[in-house]
Write a protein that holds these residues in place. Structure first.
Motif, PDB file in Angstrom:
ATOM      1  N   TRP A   1       3.247   3.620   2.971  1.00 27.70           N
ATOM      2  CA  TRP A   1       4.500   4.172   3.047  1.00 27.70           C
ATOM      3  C   TRP A   1       4.656   5.577   3.041  1.00 27.70           C
ATOM      4  O   TRP A   1       5.478   5.983   3.656  1.00 27.70           O
ATOM      5  N   PHE A   2       3.530   6.308   2.683  1.00 25.53           N
ATOM      6  CA  PHE A   2       3.375   7.683   2.624  1.00 25.53           C
ATOM      7  C   PHE A   2       3.461   8.133   4.397  1.00 25.53           C
ATOM      8  O   PHE A   2       4.109   8.893   4.747  1.00 25.53           O
ATOM      9  N   ALA A   3       2.272   7.308   5.100  1.00 25.99           N
ATOM     10  CA  ALA A   3       2.368   7.549   6.267  1.00 25.99           C
ATOM     11  C   ALA A   3       3.667   7.266   7.283  1.00 25.99           C
ATOM     12  O   ALA A   3       3.837   8.312   8.298  1.00 25.99           O
ATOM     13  N   SER A   4       4.202   6.398   6.873  1.00 23.79           N
ATOM     14  CA  SER A   4       5.522   6.044   7.446  1.00 23.79           C
ATOM     15  C   SER A   4       6.410   7.092   7.207  1.00 23.79           C
ATOM     16  O   SER A   4       7.257   7.552   8.181  1.00 23.79           O
ATOM     17  N   VAL A   5       6.802   7.587   6.033  1.00 25.62           N
ATOM     18  CA  VAL A   5       7.716   8.695   5.948  1.00 25.62           C
ATOM     19  C   VAL A   5       7.241   9.856   6.476  1.00 25.62           C
ATOM     20  O   VAL A   5       8.008  10.625   7.254  1.00 25.62           O
ATOM     21  N   LEU A   6       6.022  10.209   6.638  1.00 24.74           N
ATOM     22  CA  LEU A   6       5.666  11.513   7.172  1.00 24.74           C
ATOM     23  C   LEU A   6       5.677  11.257   8.484  1.00 24.74           C
ATOM     24  O   LEU A   6       6.198  12.328   9.016  1.00 24.74           O
TER      25      LEU A   6
ATOM     26  N   TRP B   1       9.539  11.838   9.195  1.00 26.43           N
ATOM     27  CA  TRP B   1       9.979  13.172   9.043  1.00 26.43           C
ATOM     28  C   TRP B   1       9.381  14.129  10.037  1.00 26.43           C
ATOM     29  O   TRP B   1      10.278  14.789  10.852  1.00 26.43           O
TER      30      TRP B   1
ATOM     31  N   GLU C   1       0.867  -1.285  -0.079  1.00 23.83           N
ATOM     32  CA  GLU C   1      -0.004   0.045  -0.110  1.00 23.83           C
ATOM     33  C   GLU C   1       0.925   1.159   0.082  1.00 23.83           C
ATOM     34  O   GLU C   1       1.720   1.403   0.735  1.00 23.83           O
ATOM     35  N   LYS C   2       0.566   2.216  -0.984  1.00 22.25           N
ATOM     36  CA  LYS C   2       1.459   3.484  -0.929  1.00 22.25           C
ATOM     37  C   LYS C   2       1.124   4.306   0.231  1.00 22.25           C
ATOM     38  O   LYS C   2       1.887   4.978   0.805  1.00 22.25           O
ATOM     39  N   LYS C   3      -0.079   4.363   0.814  1.00 25.78           N
ATOM     40  CA  LYS C   3      -0.895   5.007   1.820  1.00 25.78           C
ATOM     41  C   LYS C   3       0.148   4.519   3.108  1.00 25.78           C
ATOM     42  O   LYS C   3       0.681   5.518   3.770  1.00 25.78           O
TER      43      LYS C   3
END
Length: 55
Positions: free
Chosen positions: A13-18, A21, A9-11
């Motif tokens: 990975w996006f949430a993990s990176v966010l 950060w 899921e791209k969501k």
């Protein structure tokens, strides 16, 4: 939910990176605040050393 599907899921990975950060930014801001607090308490030690050696 299957773990393999979650990793695709791209969501996710996006949430993990966010989150990573935001945690890094918070840690950096805390470090800057600590440095500023130290400088207000003790002043700039390099300037104090230069002033005492030039006298």
């Amino acid at each position: 939910m299957d773990a393999r599907q979650l990793l695709k899921e791209k969501k996710f990975w996006f949430a993990s990176v966010l989150i990573a950060w935001a945690a890094g930014l918070q840690g950096h801001m805390m470090w800057l605040q600590k440095q500023e607090s130290f400088q207000q308490k003790f002043g700039n030690l390099e300037d104090n050393d230069d002033n005492t050696t030039s006298d």
